[in-house]
Design an enzyme around this catalytic site. Structure first.
Site, PDB file in Angstrom:
ATOM      1  N   ALA A 121      14.901 -56.217  10.928  1.00 38.68           N
ATOM      2  CA  ALA A 121      14.557 -57.643  10.327  1.00 38.68           C
ATOM      3  C   ALA A 121      16.511 -56.847   9.169  1.00 38.68           C
ATOM      4  N   TYR A 259      26.464 -52.485  12.601  1.00 44.99           N
ATOM      5  CA  TYR A 259      26.680 -53.740  13.164  1.00 44.99           C
ATOM      6  C   TYR A 259      26.575 -53.787  15.324  1.00 44.99           C
ATOM      7  N   ARG A 314      30.535 -87.192  32.152  1.00 44.54           N
ATOM      8  CA  ARG A 314      29.769 -87.107  31.285  1.00 44.54           C
ATOM      9  C   ARG A 314      29.366 -85.585  31.656  1.00 44.54           C
ATOM     10  N   SER A 363      30.838 -68.586  19.013  1.00 42.24           N
ATOM     11  CA  SER A 363      31.648 -69.577  18.966  1.00 42.24           C
ATOM     12  C   SER A 363      31.305 -70.681  19.717  1.00 42.24           C
ATOM     13  N   GLU A 405      22.478 -64.907  14.845  1.00 44.25           N
ATOM     14  CA  GLU A 405      24.180 -63.640  15.115  1.00 44.25           C
ATOM     15  C   GLU A 405      25.050 -63.745  14.633  1.00 44.25           C
TER      16      GLU A 405
HETATM   17  C1  LIG Z   1      17.272 -58.334  29.890  1.00 48.93           C
HETATM   18  C2  LIG Z   1      18.507 -58.345  28.632  1.00 48.93           C
HETATM   19  C3  LIG Z   1      19.891 -57.983  27.833  1.00 48.93           C
HETATM   20  C4  LIG Z   1      19.857 -58.066  27.370  1.00 48.93           C
HETATM   21  C5  LIG Z   1      19.870 -59.251  26.597  1.00 48.93           C
HETATM   22  C6  LIG Z   1      20.566 -59.410  25.206  1.00 48.93           C
HETATM   23  C7  LIG Z   1      21.133 -60.927  24.537  1.00 48.93           C
HETATM   24  C8  LIG Z   1      19.949 -61.537  25.236  1.00 48.93           C
HETATM   25  C9  LIG Z   1      20.348 -63.183  25.518  1.00 48.93           C
HETATM   26  C10 LIG Z   1      20.490 -63.640  25.573  1.00 48.93           C
HETATM   27  C11 LIG Z   1      19.140 -64.116  24.869  1.00 48.93           C
HETATM   28  C12 LIG Z   1      17.427 -64.757  25.669  1.00 48.93           C
HETATM   29  C13 LIG Z   1      16.753 -64.236  24.989  1.00 48.93           C
HETATM   30  C14 LIG Z   1      16.263 -63.514  23.480  1.00 48.93           C
HETATM   31  C15 LIG Z   1      15.295 -64.750  23.220  1.00 48.93           C
HETATM   32  C16 LIG Z   1      15.224 -64.260  21.450  1.00 48.93           C
HETATM   33  C17 LIG Z   1      16.126 -64.012  21.047  1.00 48.93           C
HETATM   34  C18 LIG Z   1      16.464 -64.810  20.250  1.00 48.93           C
HETATM   35  C19 LIG Z   1      17.342 -64.168  19.416  1.00 48.93           C
HETATM   36  C20 LIG Z   1      18.659 -63.519  19.037  1.00 48.93           C
HETATM   37  C21 LIG Z   1      18.171 -63.031  17.810  1.00 48.93           C
HETATM   38  C22 LIG Z   1      19.159 -63.282  16.105  1.00 48.93           C
HETATM   39  C23 LIG Z   1      19.215 -61.588  15.945  1.00 48.93           C
HETATM   40  C24 LIG Z   1      19.677 -62.261  14.489  1.00 48.93           C
HETATM   41  O1  LIG Z   1      19.909 -63.629  14.373  1.00 48.93           O
HETATM   42  S1  LIG Z   1      20.109 -61.243  13.246  1.00 48.93           S
HETATM   43  C25 LIG Z   1      20.968 -60.964  11.977  1.00 48.93           C
HETATM   44  C26 LIG Z   1      22.918 -61.483  12.498  1.00 48.93           C
HETATM   45  N1  LIG Z   1      23.322 -61.575  11.595  1.00 48.93           N
HETATM   46  C27 LIG Z   1      24.082 -61.506  11.492  1.00 48.93           C
HETATM   47  O2  LIG Z   1      25.038 -61.325  12.409  1.00 48.93           O
HETATM   48  C28 LIG Z   1      24.607 -61.382   9.947  1.00 48.93           C
HETATM   49  C29 LIG Z   1      26.970 -61.806  10.486  1.00 48.93           C
HETATM   50  N2  LIG Z   1      27.826 -61.684   9.006  1.00 48.93           N
HETATM   51  C30 LIG Z   1      28.413 -60.119   9.624  1.00 48.93           C
HETATM   52  O3  LIG Z   1      28.336 -59.798  10.871  1.00 48.93           O
HETATM   53  C31 LIG Z   1      28.864 -59.329   8.173  1.00 48.93           C
HETATM   54  O4  LIG Z   1      28.450 -60.204   7.269  1.00 48.93           O
HETATM   55  C32 LIG Z   1      30.522 -60.094   8.614  1.00 48.93           C
HETATM   56  C33 LIG Z   1      31.436 -59.917   9.202  1.00 48.93           C
HETATM   57  C34 LIG Z   1      30.861 -62.119   9.080  1.00 48.93           C
HETATM   58  C35 LIG Z   1      30.924 -59.253   6.901  1.00 48.93           C
HETATM   59  O5  LIG Z   1      30.566 -58.108   6.870  1.00 48.93           O
HETATM   60  P1  LIG Z   1      31.130 -57.242   5.535  1.00 48.93           P
HETATM   61  O6  LIG Z   1      30.770 -58.310   4.963  1.00 48.93           O
HETATM   62  O7  LIG Z   1      30.491 -56.097   5.950  1.00 48.93           O
HETATM   63  O8  LIG Z   1      32.305 -57.156   6.033  1.00 48.93           O
HETATM   64  P2  LIG Z   1      33.842 -56.810   5.067  1.00 48.93           P
HETATM   65  O9  LIG Z   1      33.834 -55.762   4.584  1.00 48.93           O
HETATM   66  O10 LIG Z   1      34.149 -57.850   5.016  1.00 48.93           O
HETATM   67  O11 LIG Z   1      34.452 -56.344   6.429  1.00 48.93           O
HETATM   68  C36 LIG Z   1      35.403 -57.333   7.420  1.00 48.93           C
HETATM   69  C37 LIG Z   1      35.497 -56.088   8.049  1.00 48.93           C
HETATM   70  O12 LIG Z   1      34.780 -55.548   9.033  1.00 48.93           O
HETATM   71  C38 LIG Z   1      35.024 -55.772  10.355  1.00 48.93           C
HETATM   72  N3  LIG Z   1      33.599 -56.302  10.886  1.00 48.93           N
HETATM   73  C39 LIG Z   1      32.898 -56.751  10.661  1.00 48.93           C
HETATM   74  N4  LIG Z   1      32.134 -56.265  11.899  1.00 48.93           N
HETATM   75  C40 LIG Z   1      32.345 -55.778  12.851  1.00 48.93           C
HETATM   76  C41 LIG Z   1      31.586 -55.525  13.688  1.00 48.93           C
HETATM   77  N5  LIG Z   1      30.520 -55.718  14.297  1.00 48.93           N
HETATM   78  N6  LIG Z   1      32.899 -54.692  14.533  1.00 48.93           N
HETATM   79  C42 LIG Z   1      33.804 -54.470  13.979  1.00 48.93           C
HETATM   80  N7  LIG Z   1      34.009 -54.624  13.244  1.00 48.93           N
HETATM   81  C43 LIG Z   1      33.516 -55.384  12.568  1.00 48.93           C
HETATM   82  C44 LIG Z   1      36.231 -57.219  10.889  1.00 48.93           C
HETATM   83  O13 LIG Z   1      36.766 -57.715  11.033  1.00 48.93           O
HETATM   84  C45 LIG Z   1      36.557 -57.207   9.065  1.00 48.93           C
HETATM   85  O14 LIG Z   1      38.026 -55.802   9.279  1.00 48.93           O
HETATM   86  P3  LIG Z   1      39.284 -55.924   8.991  1.00 48.93           P
HETATM   87  O15 LIG Z   1      39.946 -55.241   9.599  1.00 48.93           O
HETATM   88  O16 LIG Z   1      39.083 -55.821   7.499  1.00 48.93           O
HETATM   89  O17 LIG Z   1      40.245 -57.908   9.062  1.00 48.93           O
HETATM   90  C1  LIG Z   2      16.349 -69.081  16.097  1.00 48.78           C
HETATM   91  C2  LIG Z   2      17.432 -67.570  14.809  1.00 48.78           C
HETATM   92  C3  LIG Z   2      16.545 -66.483  15.124  1.00 48.78           C
HETATM   93  C4  LIG Z   2      16.919 -65.426  14.299  1.00 48.78           C
HETATM   94  N1  LIG Z   2      16.839 -63.928  14.753  1.00 48.78           N
HETATM   95  C5  LIG Z   2      17.376 -63.371  13.070  1.00 48.78           C
HETATM   96  C6  LIG Z   2      16.376 -61.633  13.550  1.00 48.78           C
HETATM   97  O1  LIG Z   2      15.877 -60.943  15.191  1.00 48.78           O
HETATM   98  N2  LIG Z   2      16.232 -60.917  12.674  1.00 48.78           N
HETATM   99  C7  LIG Z   2      17.626 -61.230  12.102  1.00 48.78           C
HETATM  100  O2  LIG Z   2      17.784 -60.281  10.822  1.00 48.78           O
HETATM  101  N3  LIG Z   2      18.159 -63.115  11.064  1.00 48.78           N
HETATM  102  C8  LIG Z   2      17.338 -63.545  12.364  1.00 48.78           C
HETATM  103  N4  LIG Z   2      17.759 -64.967  12.123  1.00 48.78           N
HETATM  104  C9  LIG Z   2      18.883 -65.518  11.329  1.00 48.78           C
HETATM  105  C10 LIG Z   2      20.120 -65.993  11.729  1.00 48.78           C
HETATM  106  O3  LIG Z   2      21.103 -64.416  11.830  1.00 48.78           O
HETATM  107  C11 LIG Z   2      21.185 -65.992   9.703  1.00 48.78           C
HETATM  108  O4  LIG Z   2      20.503 -67.505   9.954  1.00 48.78           O
HETATM  109  C12 LIG Z   2      22.647 -66.354  10.613  1.00 48.78           C
HETATM  110  O5  LIG Z   2      23.627 -65.045  10.288  1.00 48.78           O
HETATM  111  C13 LIG Z   2      22.964 -67.637   9.272  1.00 48.78           C
HETATM  112  O6  LIG Z   2      22.776 -66.761   8.147  1.00 48.78           O
HETATM  113  P1  LIG Z   2      22.535 -67.624   6.637  1.00 48.78           P
HETATM  114  O7  LIG Z   2      21.493 -68.454   7.628  1.00 48.78           O
HETATM  115  O8  LIG Z   2      22.362 -67.137   5.690  1.00 48.78           O
HETATM  116  O9  LIG Z   2      23.555 -69.008   6.622  1.00 48.78           O
HETATM  117  P2  LIG Z   2      24.040 -69.409   5.587  1.00 48.78           P
HETATM  118  O10 LIG Z   2      24.981 -68.045   5.233  1.00 48.78           O
HETATM  119  O11 LIG Z   2      24.049 -69.938   4.933  1.00 48.78           O
HETATM  120  O12 LIG Z   2      25.190 -70.898   6.264  1.00 48.78           O
HETATM  121  C14 LIG Z   2      25.696 -71.596   6.015  1.00 48.78           C
HETATM  122  C15 LIG Z   2      26.537 -72.528   5.340  1.00 48.78           C
HETATM  123  O13 LIG Z   2      27.679 -71.896   4.937  1.00 48.78           O
HETATM  124  C16 LIG Z   2      28.405 -71.195   5.498  1.00 48.78           C
HETATM  125  N5  LIG Z   2      29.292 -70.184   4.967  1.00 48.78           N
HETATM  126  C17 LIG Z   2      28.692 -69.112   5.143  1.00 48.78           C
HETATM  127  N6  LIG Z   2      29.921 -68.203   4.571  1.00 48.78           N
HETATM  128  C18 LIG Z   2      30.497 -68.493   5.013  1.00 48.78           C
HETATM  129  C19 LIG Z   2      31.810 -68.037   4.660  1.00 48.78           C
HETATM  130  N7  LIG Z   2      32.319 -66.645   4.553  1.00 48.78           N
HETATM  131  N8  LIG Z   2      33.108 -68.971   4.816  1.00 48.78           N
HETATM  132  C20 LIG Z   2      32.565 -70.166   5.304  1.00 48.78           C
HETATM  133  N9  LIG Z   2      31.938 -70.270   5.426  1.00 48.78           N
HETATM  134  C21 LIG Z   2      30.638 -70.070   5.016  1.00 48.78           C
HETATM  135  C22 LIG Z   2      28.176 -71.382   6.843  1.00 48.78           C
HETATM  136  O14 LIG Z   2      29.254 -72.096   8.248  1.00 48.78           O
HETATM  137  C23 LIG Z   2      27.395 -72.782   7.183  1.00 48.78           C
HETATM  138  O15 LIG Z   2      28.369 -73.941   7.555  1.00 48.78           O
HETATM  139  C24 LIG Z   2      17.672 -65.695  13.101  1.00 48.78           C
HETATM  140  C25 LIG Z   2      18.040 -67.603  12.766  1.00 48.78           C
HETATM  141  C26 LIG Z   2      17.844 -68.642  13.601  1.00 48.78           C
HETATM  142  C27 LIG Z   2      17.988 -69.602  13.876  1.00 48.78           C
END
Ligand SMILES: CC/C=C\C/C=C\C/C=C\C/C=C\C/C=C\C/C=C\CCCCC(=O)SCCNC(=O)CCNC(=O)[C@H](O)C(C)(C)COP(=O)(O)OP(=O)(O)OC[C@H]1O[C@@H](n2cnc3c(N)ncnc32)[C@H](O)[C@@H]1OP(=O)(O)O
Ligand SMILES: Cc1cc2nc3c(=O)[nH]c(=O)nc-3n(C[C@H](O)[C@H](O)[C@H](O)COP(=O)(O)OP(=O)(O)OC[C@H]3O[C@@H](n4cnc5c(N)ncnc54)[C@H](O)[C@@H]3O)c2cc1C
Length: 642
Positions: A121, A259, A314, A363, A405
């Site tokens: 969460a 992360y 296609r 992506s 993710e």
């Molecule tokens: C049995 C099978 C085994 C395994 C199966 C596994 C997978 C499943 C495969 C298929 C799925 C099949 C079935 C699944 C069924 C259902 C599941 C469905 C959905 C899946 C779950 C989805 C869950 C979620 O969505 S969880 C929420 C995810 N949220 C996000 O991803 C948020 C995105 N945002 C971010 O990551 C961060 O905010 C950010 C990276 C954008 C910024 O972070 P932050 O603000 O902290 O960063 P900054 O302070 O700006 O610093 C940036 C610097 O940090 C570096 N950085 C960032 N991240 C990392 C990292 N992870 N590692 C290393 N470094 C990192 C970044 O590069 C910057 O560095 P710099 O040097 O400054 O440039």
């Molecule tokens: C099917 C599904 C399963 C999920 N499962 C989980 C889960 O298990 N656990 C969990 O914690 N979360 C889960 N999530 C949440 C998911 O991880 C977030 O929705 C996702 O990370 C996107 O964040 P957001 O919704 O805040 O989008 P937003 O950030 O609000 O995105 C809206 C728009 O803003 C743009 N944007 C935002 N920030 C920037 C930036 N810095 N620069 C440029 N453009 C930007 C994006 O590109 C997008 O076009 C799930 C979502 C879905 C759809």
């Protein structure tokens, strides 16, 4: 070919054995087609099968093997998720990577035995992308040695976590950790949400389902609020970060080490996407070799629609992509497992490379998978639009990967940060410091592409051309960014003004990696026939992909118009070459009918009879006259007749 797809002969054989066992176990089959079930029925059906699997899993698979688990999951539970999807995909990986040995001993065996169900969460109603601005707080109470979890306002509600709403009783919750009024940023905590006996939410917890979604409707994505909810200090996941009883904070070896559960999914989801793309293509390609419509030669009978070049165009480039994603995904998983092992023993030096790579791949692969599945649906004409094809469900699930993710644009920008840093090294004459994945940025390229100029050059000239466009775009976007800063723009403003160009660079770099992974795999193959078939597919891939990004190579004259014509001709040539193998290239993935859940994609090709059977089984056809007619339409018509 199945051995190439699944990694080895043994894996391919095991998949077949598992599918055969499942075929013999009717209790594990869908009791009726999923499209005819309500959301509640689907959740019930999935939970039913899940409990049988928990009992019988050991008879069907080796439960410690993630690949076998994944296959079992796809066959029995299907793509639409299940009540424990997040338990395996994120909860256990988060505990495995972020909990200390002592914490793991306490929670992991219970999670693995399924005594408890957990989720991850993190996302909130107001913030998902920007983790630094999450609002849930975990404030350390020195007196009781507890963290107090709190949801200060509605936007701080956890929102989206899979299986949070109804199924899970535990979660790894990400909250801002505050100790002695200092905010240490987001950290993961193990939190009990529901009573283990009654499954009722514990006092201080507000929890529920967020409602139906585009797809994944078997998953109860949920909301969660805390009202000054207390957990012991020792529930902070403490493998890398520690908080001592007196509130002393011990920082982790890498700021983003917490992360890792996200990186886990980004690495593993690539092959999941490849499977979904291949499934949709398998359905569309089989159907296209059954469906006859129109004539190419008017003196001949109607042709299978797969004979049309437009249909091949296609579908076939996406077949190549499905293979390319599977191969690139397999490499990424290996790299992830290696980096995870290193991280656990304190070496965090590879994290940045892995993060950049997985961000870009996640992506590009999800976007192109969505494109390919949608084209597969359209390639089935009207029947593709019917849920009997099941392609729309596959599309809905796959496309979720563009958002979860890490939203795709945001993740491309993460890779761009890495590319810009690499460009700075090149510009300052430090190319020797470039990592292996970006070493090409420091290599001087030829003035023009040698595609079609060097006989038997294999794929080398193609790879060089992809490298050239990727390098040029990276340096161009980086120049734009540095230039704006030199003119006095603030870093963040300059970054935003270049972000479209930066993301273009990220896509090109990622597409290069995918091409290279495909080439690496084909080069490794010993079996001549398999190598030949995959070489044809690779030819189609490199030519199709290059045509797609040709403007980047045309604008500086690296490719000429005549070379472009050559590339186009190659695409047409290989569409024709692949045609005889097209169905086999997808049948080689060995999806069973049980797994595909598609009337259109049946292995036996008996489509029309079964479509009719399927339609007749629609709940609407249980009666000839619906109550919507007796109650509303009939009286309306009668009134109009008066
Ligand atoms: C049995 C099978 C085994 C395994 C199966 C596994 C997978 C499943 C495969 C298929 C799925 C099949 C079935 C699944 C069924 C259902 C599941 C469905 C959905 C899946 C779950 C989805 C869950 C979620 O969505 S969880 C929420 C995810 N949220 C996000 O991803 C948020 C995105 N945002 C971010 O990551 C961060 O905010 C950010 C990276 C954008 C910024 O972070 P932050 O603000 O902290 O960063 P900054 O302070 O700006 O610093 C940036 C610097 O940090 C570096 N950085 C960032 N991240 C990392 C990292 N992870 N590692 C290393 N470094 C990192 C970044 O590069 C910057 O560095 P710099 O040097 O400054 O440039
Ligand atoms: C099917 C599904 C399963 C999920 N499962 C989980 C889960 O298990 N656990 C969990 O914690 N979360 C889960 N999530 C949440 C998911 O991880 C977030 O929705 C996702 O990370 C996107 O964040 P957001 O919704 O805040 O989008 P937003 O950030 O609000 O995105 C809206 C728009 O803003 C743009 N944007 C935002 N920030 C920037 C930036 N810095 N620069 C440029 N453009 C930007 C994006 O590109 C997008 O076009 C799930 C979502 C879905 C759809």
């Amino acid at each position: 070919m199945a051995a190439q797809i699944w990694g080895s002969e043994k894996r391919a054989r095991r998949r077949r054995e598992i599918s055969a066992k499942i075929a013999q176990m009717p209790e594990l089959h869908d009791s009726k087609p999923l499209p005819f079930m309500t959301r509640e029925e689907k959740i019930m059906e999935s939970a039913r099968k899940l409990t049988i699997l928990t009992e019988k899993m050991g008879q069907i698979i080796d439960p410690t093997d993630p690949a076998e688990l994944y296959h079992l999951n796809n066959e029995v539970l299907g793509l639409e998720g299940n009540p424990m999807a997040l338990h395996g995909v994120m909860f256990i990986p988060a505990l495995s990577a972020q909990a200390s040995d002592e914490q793991q001993a306490k929670w992991l065996p219970r999670a693995l035995r399924r005594e408890i169900i957990g989720t991850y969460a993190q996302t909130e109603l107001g913030h998902g992308t920007n983790l630094q601005n999450l609002e849930t707080t975990a404030t350390y109470d020195l007196a009781t040695q507890e963290f107090v979890l709190h949801t200060p306002q509605i936007t701080a509600l956890k929102w989206w976590p899979g299986n949070l709403g109804k199924s899970s009783n535990y979660a790894v919750v990400v909250a801002h950790m505050i100790i002695k009024a200092k905010n240490y940023g987001p950290h993961p905590f193990m939190v009990q949400l529901r009573d283990e006996k009654t499954h009722e939410p514990l006092p201080g917890i507000t929890i529920g389902d967020i409602g139906p979604k585009m797809a994944y409707n078997i998953v109860d994505n949920g909301f969660l609020g805390f009202n000054k909810y207390r957990i012991p200090r020792t529930n902070l996941l403490m493998r890398h970060t520690k908080v001592e009883a007196d509130g002393t904070y011990i920082k982790p070896p890498h700021a983003k080490i917490n992360y890792s559960a996200m990186v886990h999914v980004r690495a593993y989801m690539l092959t999941g996407q490849a499977i979904m793309l291949a499934s949709a293509l398998n359905i569309a390609t089989r159907y296209s070799s059954v469906r006859r419509q129109g004539q190419i030669d008017k003196s001949q009978p109607e042709v299978k629609v797969l004979e049309y070049q437009t249909q091949q165009h296609r579908l076939f480039p996406s077949i190549a992509r499905a293979y390319a994603f599977q191969f690139a995904g397999a490499e990424t998983v290996k790299l992830y497992e290696h980096v995870l092992k290193e991280m656990k023993s304190g070496n965090v030096s590879l994290m940045a490379d892995l993060h950049a790579l997985t961000s870009g791949l996640k992506s590009v692969v999800t976007y192109q998978t969505g494109e390919g599945i949608e084209q597969a649906r359209m390639a089935c004409g009207g029947h593709g639009y019917s849920m009997a094809s099941y392609i729309s469900e596959i599309y809905g699930v796959a496309i979720g990967g563009c958002t979860y993710e890490g939203e795709n644009m945001v993740m491309l920008l993460q890779l761009a940060r890495y590319l810009v840093k690499s460009a700075a090294l090149v510009k300052s004459g430090q190319s020797s410091k470039l990592g292996p994945l970006v070493a090409y940025l420091g290599v001087k390229s030829e003035p023009t592409s040698l595609i079609d100029r060097i006989p038997n050059s294999g794929f080398t000239e193609y790879v060089k051309t992809f490298q050239h466009v990727s390098k040029r775009q990276t340096l161009k976007a980086a120049d734009m960014f540095f230039g704006l800063m030199e003119k006095g723009e603030k870093r963040e403003i300059a970054w935003n003004k270049c972000s479209v160009e930066l993301n273009r660079a990220s896509r090109l770099h990622t597409r290069l990696f995918i091409v290279e992974a495909f080439v690496r795999r084909v080069n490794e193959i010993a079996d001549i026939r398999i190598k030949e078939a995959l070489t044809d597919l690779l030819h189609l891939h490199v030519n199709y992909e290059l045509l797609d990004i040709a403007s980047y190579a045309l604008e500086d004259g690296f490719l000429s118009a005549s070379q472009l014509d050559y590339i186009r001709d190659q695409v047409y040539l290989y569409l024709g070459k692949i045609r005889p193998n097209a169905v086999s290239l997808l049948d080689s993935w060995e999806f069973s009918d049980i797994e595909l859940r598609s009337v259109l994609g049946r292995r036996d090709g008996n489509v029309y009879e079964n479509l009719f059977k399927w339609a007749k089984s629609s709940p609407l056809n249980k009666t000839d006259v619906l109550s919507s007619v007796t109650q509303y339409l009939k009286p309306m018509m009668e009134k109009a007749r008066l």
